[in-house]
Design a protein around this motif. Structure first.
Motif, PDB file in Angstrom:
ATOM      1  N   ASN A 147       0.820  -1.213   0.000  1.00  0.00           N
ATOM      2  CA  ASN A 147       0.000   0.000   0.000  1.00  0.00           C
ATOM      3  C   ASN A 147       0.852   1.260   0.000  1.00  0.00           C
ATOM      4  N   ALA A 148       2.022   1.183   0.586  1.00  0.00           N
ATOM      5  CA  ALA A 148       2.889   2.355   0.697  1.00  0.00           C
ATOM      6  C   ALA A 148       3.663   2.636  -0.587  1.00  0.00           C
ATOM      7  N   THR A 149       3.320   1.952  -1.682  1.00  0.00           N
ATOM      8  CA  THR A 149       3.997   2.197  -2.956  1.00  0.00           C
ATOM      9  C   THR A 149       3.545   3.498  -3.606  1.00  0.00           C
ATOM     10  N   VAL A 150       2.457   4.071  -3.118  1.00  0.00           N
ATOM     11  CA  VAL A 150       1.997   5.361  -3.638  1.00  0.00           C
ATOM     12  C   VAL A 150       3.000   6.422  -3.217  1.00  0.00           C
ATOM     13  N   PRO A 151       3.504   7.214  -4.165  1.00  0.00           N
ATOM     14  CA  PRO A 151       4.491   8.240  -3.811  1.00  0.00           C
ATOM     15  C   PRO A 151       3.989   9.176  -2.704  1.00  0.00           C
ATOM     16  N   HIS A 180      -1.178   2.954   7.557  1.00  0.00           N
ATOM     17  CA  HIS A 180      -1.860   2.388   8.728  1.00  0.00           C
ATOM     18  C   HIS A 180      -3.030   3.271   9.144  1.00  0.00           C
ATOM     19  N   GLY A 181      -2.803   4.560   9.204  1.00  0.00           N
ATOM     20  CA  GLY A 181      -3.864   5.497   9.586  1.00  0.00           C
ATOM     21  C   GLY A 181      -5.025   5.472   8.614  1.00  0.00           C
ATOM     22  N   TYR A 182      -4.725   5.458   7.309  1.00  0.00           N
ATOM     23  CA  TYR A 182      -5.774   5.395   6.290  1.00  0.00           C
ATOM     24  C   TYR A 182      -6.564   4.089   6.397  1.00  0.00           C
ATOM     25  N   LEU A 183      -5.868   2.973   6.572  1.00  0.00           N
ATOM     26  CA  LEU A 183      -6.558   1.688   6.674  1.00  0.00           C
ATOM     27  C   LEU A 183      -7.457   1.632   7.908  1.00  0.00           C
ATOM     28  N   ASP A 184      -6.983   2.180   9.022  1.00  0.00           N
ATOM     29  CA  ASP A 184      -7.818   2.230  10.227  1.00  0.00           C
ATOM     30  C   ASP A 184      -9.089   3.033   9.971  1.00  0.00           C
ATOM     31  N   ARG A 185      -8.936   4.181   9.315  1.00  0.00           N
ATOM     32  CA  ARG A 185     -10.111   5.014   9.021  1.00  0.00           C
ATOM     33  C   ARG A 185     -11.056   4.319   8.057  1.00  0.00           C
ATOM     34  N   LEU A 186     -10.514   3.651   7.052  1.00  0.00           N
ATOM     35  CA  LEU A 186     -11.369   2.936   6.102  1.00  0.00           C
ATOM     36  C   LEU A 186     -12.137   1.818   6.788  1.00  0.00           C
TER      37      LEU A 186
END
Length: 56
Positions: free
Chosen positions: A24-28, A36-42
């Motif tokens: 997931n962290a492959t996005v520049p 981690h924060g984005y996944l928790d929110r999702l």
């Protein structure tokens, strides 16, 4: 956050299991902490894409 969701959906479709934090962290501009924060929110918003029985 939309980019992360798009990656998760694409890799779920391709591989049949959710991507790792590193995938997931492959996005520049994203770090594993940010992901981690984005996944928790999702997940809190009812996007249940992780299975508790998998280590990912």
């Amino acid at each position: 956050m939309r980019e992360i969701l798009a990656i998760v959906k694409r890799l779920l479709k391709e591989k049949g299991y959710p991507p790792t934090i590193r995938e997931n962290a492959t996005v520049p501009g994203l770090t594993s902490t940010t992901v981690h924060g984005y996944l928790d929110r999702l997940q809190r918003r009812c996007f249940e894409f992780c299975r508790n029985d998998l280590p990912r």
